[in-house]
Scaffold this motif. Structure first.
Motif, PDB file in Angstrom:
ATOM      1  N   ILE A   1       0.839  -1.201   0.000  1.00 25.46           N
ATOM      2  CA  ILE A   1       0.000   0.000   0.000  1.00 25.46           C
ATOM      3  C   ILE A   1       0.872   1.248   0.000  1.00 25.46           C
ATOM      4  N   ASN A   2       1.961   1.230   0.754  1.00 30.31           N
ATOM      5  CA  ASN A   2       2.886   2.372   0.746  1.00 30.31           C
ATOM      6  C   ASN A   2       3.474   2.591  -0.645  1.00 30.31           C
ATOM      7  N   CYS A   3       3.849   1.524  -1.323  1.00 25.23           N
ATOM      8  CA  CYS A   3       4.381   1.631  -2.687  1.00 25.23           C
ATOM      9  C   CYS A   3       3.308   2.141  -3.649  1.00 25.23           C
ATOM     10  N   ILE A   4       2.085   1.654  -3.481  1.00 26.56           N
ATOM     11  CA  ILE A   4       0.971   2.080  -4.330  1.00 26.56           C
ATOM     12  C   ILE A   4       0.757   3.587  -4.191  1.00 26.56           C
ATOM     13  N   LYS A   5       0.847   4.084  -2.966  1.00 26.29           N
ATOM     14  CA  LYS A   5       0.690   5.526  -2.728  1.00 26.29           C
ATOM     15  C   LYS A   5       1.802   6.315  -3.413  1.00 26.29           C
ATOM     16  N   LYS A   6       3.033   5.801  -3.337  1.00 19.99           N
ATOM     17  CA  LYS A   6       4.178   6.492  -3.964  1.00 19.99           C
ATOM     18  C   LYS A   6       4.019   6.619  -5.469  1.00 19.99           C
ATOM     19  N   ILE A   7       3.512   5.577  -6.109  1.00 23.98           N
ATOM     20  CA  ILE A   7       3.383   5.622  -7.580  1.00 23.98           C
ATOM     21  C   ILE A   7       2.067   6.248  -8.031  1.00 23.98           C
ATOM     22  N   LYS A   8       1.236   6.593  -7.037  1.00 25.52           N
ATOM     23  CA  LYS A   8      -0.054   7.246  -7.317  1.00 25.52           C
ATOM     24  C   LYS A   8      -0.972   6.399  -8.211  1.00 25.52           C
ATOM     25  N   ALA A   9      -1.025   5.114  -7.899  1.00 27.42           N
ATOM     26  CA  ALA A   9      -1.965   4.236  -8.616  1.00 27.42           C
ATOM     27  C   ALA A   9      -3.383   4.674  -8.267  1.00 27.42           C
ATOM     28  N   GLU A  10      -4.280   4.534  -9.220  1.00 28.85           N
ATOM     29  CA  GLU A  10      -5.665   4.960  -9.030  1.00 28.85           C
ATOM     30  C   GLU A  10      -6.434   3.907  -8.219  1.00 28.85           C
ATOM     31  N   TYR A  11      -7.059   4.351  -7.139  1.00 23.90           N
ATOM     32  CA  TYR A  11      -7.885   3.460  -6.328  1.00 23.90           C
ATOM     33  C   TYR A  11      -9.242   3.335  -6.994  1.00 23.90           C
ATOM     34  N   ILE A  12      -9.630   2.107  -7.333  1.00 22.88           N
ATOM     35  CA  ILE A  12     -10.902   1.859  -8.001  1.00 22.88           C
ATOM     36  C   ILE A  12     -11.998   1.571  -6.978  1.00 22.88           C
ATOM     37  N   GLY A  13     -11.672   0.800  -5.937  1.00 21.79           N
ATOM     38  CA  GLY A  13     -12.664   0.534  -4.911  1.00 21.79           C
ATOM     39  C   GLY A  13     -12.499  -0.825  -4.264  1.00 21.79           C
ATOM     40  N   LEU A  14     -13.367  -1.076  -3.287  1.00 22.07           N
ATOM     41  CA  LEU A  14     -13.396  -2.354  -2.588  1.00 22.07           C
ATOM     42  C   LEU A  14     -14.462  -3.226  -3.245  1.00 22.07           C
ATOM     43  N   LEU A  15     -14.065  -4.409  -3.654  1.00 19.08           N
ATOM     44  CA  LEU A  15     -14.971  -5.337  -4.317  1.00 19.08           C
ATOM     45  C   LEU A  15     -15.180  -6.552  -3.423  1.00 19.08           C
ATOM     46  N   LYS A  16     -16.444  -6.892  -3.205  1.00 17.66           N
ATOM     47  CA  LYS A  16     -16.760  -8.128  -2.500  1.00 17.66           C
ATOM     48  C   LYS A  16     -17.096  -9.143  -3.579  1.00 17.66           C
ATOM     49  N   GLN A  17     -16.220 -10.145  -3.713  1.00 18.59           N
ATOM     50  CA  GLN A  17     -16.358 -11.107  -4.800  1.00 18.59           C
ATOM     51  C   GLN A  17     -16.641 -12.514  -4.280  1.00 18.59           C
ATOM     52  N   LYS A  18     -17.487 -13.185  -5.035  1.00 22.21           N
ATOM     53  CA  LYS A  18     -17.740 -14.604  -4.795  1.00 22.21           C
ATOM     54  C   LYS A  18     -17.595 -15.285  -6.149  1.00 22.21           C
ATOM     55  N   ASP A  19     -16.629 -16.191  -6.251  1.00 22.31           N
ATOM     56  CA  ASP A  19     -16.373 -16.934  -7.480  1.00 22.31           C
ATOM     57  C   ASP A  19     -16.835 -18.374  -7.300  1.00 22.31           C
ATOM     58  N   THR A  20     -17.818 -18.766  -8.101  1.00 20.19           N
ATOM     59  CA  THR A  20     -18.292 -20.144  -8.091  1.00 20.19           C
ATOM     60  C   THR A  20     -17.687 -20.845  -9.295  1.00 20.19           C
ATOM     61  N   TYR A  21     -16.796 -21.795  -9.044  1.00 21.74           N
ATOM     62  CA  TYR A  21     -16.125 -22.536 -10.113  1.00 21.74           C
ATOM     63  C   TYR A  21     -16.939 -23.769 -10.455  1.00 21.74           C
ATOM     64  N   TYR A  22     -17.010 -24.056 -11.752  1.00 19.90           N
ATOM     65  CA  TYR A  22     -17.746 -25.218 -12.232  1.00 19.90           C
ATOM     66  C   TYR A  22     -16.790 -26.229 -12.846  1.00 19.90           C
ATOM     67  N   LYS A  23     -17.162 -27.484 -12.778  1.00 21.67           N
ATOM     68  CA  LYS A  23     -16.358 -28.543 -13.393  1.00 21.67           C
ATOM     69  C   LYS A  23     -16.584 -28.511 -14.901  1.00 21.67           C
ATOM     70  N   ILE A  24     -15.494 -28.313 -15.641  1.00 21.59           N
ATOM     71  CA  ILE A  24     -15.528 -28.347 -17.106  1.00 21.59           C
ATOM     72  C   ILE A  24     -14.312 -29.133 -17.580  1.00 21.59           C
ATOM     73  N   PRO A  25     -14.348 -29.649 -18.826  1.00 24.26           N
ATOM     74  CA  PRO A  25     -13.257 -30.512 -19.283  1.00 24.26           C
ATOM     75  C   PRO A  25     -11.905 -29.812 -19.467  1.00 24.26           C
ATOM     76  N   LYS A  26     -11.912 -28.520 -19.824  1.00 21.01           N
ATOM     77  CA  LYS A  26     -10.650 -27.838 -20.093  1.00 21.01           C
ATOM     78  C   LYS A  26     -10.741 -26.393 -19.609  1.00 21.01           C
ATOM     79  N   GLY A  27      -9.684 -25.927 -18.933  1.00 20.29           N
ATOM     80  CA  GLY A  27      -9.658 -24.554 -18.454  1.00 20.29           C
ATOM     81  C   GLY A  27     -10.492 -24.374 -17.205  1.00 20.29           C
ATOM     82  N   LEU A  28     -10.814 -23.124 -16.912  1.00 18.10           N
ATOM     83  CA  LEU A  28     -11.609 -22.789 -15.734  1.00 18.10           C
ATOM     84  C   LEU A  28     -12.822 -21.980 -16.155  1.00 18.10           C
ATOM     85  N   LEU A  29     -13.933 -22.227 -15.486  1.00 20.98           N
ATOM     86  CA  LEU A  29     -15.164 -21.477 -15.718  1.00 20.98           C
ATOM     87  C   LEU A  29     -15.696 -21.081 -14.356  1.00 20.98           C
ATOM     88  N   LYS A  30     -15.919 -19.769 -14.189  1.00 20.26           N
ATOM     89  CA  LYS A  30     -16.446 -19.318 -12.904  1.00 20.26           C
ATOM     90  C   LYS A  30     -17.511 -18.260 -13.103  1.00 20.26           C
TER      91      LYS A  30
END
Length: 172
Positions: free
Chosen positions: A18-47
């Motif tokens: 966070i201190n480094c982020i402040k130094k480089i002045k990265a843009e704060y987008i926000g706090l995200l509450k995420q829930k990822d539901t992963y499904y069984k598929i034959p290849k790769g990931l699907l959520k």
């Protein structure tokens, strides 16, 4: 398919970053509450991702064994009353990942400070390929350097894989 270059690191605390982020002045987008539901598929990931009450379906392929962690992905924005119920009737649920994500943006690189239920604190970087791979690699390397990150500690696994590993260790 879109493409990005990714990095994941386990963190004891986000304070130094966070201190480094402040130094480089990265843009704060926000706090995200995420829930990822992963499904069984034959290849790769699907959520199915729920983000602050909105839904998107994400399919991605990623080489977890390569030197660099490139990810090819597609995102569909969803509307409807209950996408979770809809998709659980179509696919078998593999695992659910819940996290709080502080999102910052620096020169096309998304900086994620994640607190993942059951796993702890992580940092993720995702540099989107806009022009070409070389440009993305340069922007990625710059962000890694400015945030003073140690690439030797990189974790090449999804939160899904980490939770599965954690669950299997608990069962032993």
């Amino acid at each position: 398919m879109a493409r990005n270059l990714e990095l994941k690191l386990k963190m004891e605390s986000h304070a130094k970053v966070i201190n480094c982020i402040k130094k480089i002045k990265a843009e704060y987008i926000g706090l995200l509450k995420q829930k990822d539901t992963y499904y069984k598929i034959p290849k790769g990931l699907l959520k199915l991702r729920s983000v602050n009450g909105k839904y998107e379906l994400i399919k991605y392929l990623r080489d977890e064994k390569g030197k660099k962690r490139w990810s090819d992905y597609e995102v569909l924005t969803l509307e409807g009353k209950n996408p979770e119920k809809y998709f659980s009737q179509l696919f078998k649920i593999d695992i659910v990942v819940e996290k709080k994500r502080e999102l910052y943006l620096y020169k096309g690189t998304r900086i994620h400070l994640d607190t993942v239920k059951g796993l702890g604190k992580y940092l993720e970087l995702e540099t989107v390929v806009d022009k070409n791979l070389k440009d993305a690699e340069i922007r990625f390397a710059e962000t890694v350097k400015l945030l003073e990150l140690d690439l030797s500690r990189q974790i090449k696994a999804s939160y899904k894989n980490l939770l599965e590993k954690n669950d299997s260790l608990k069962r032993k």
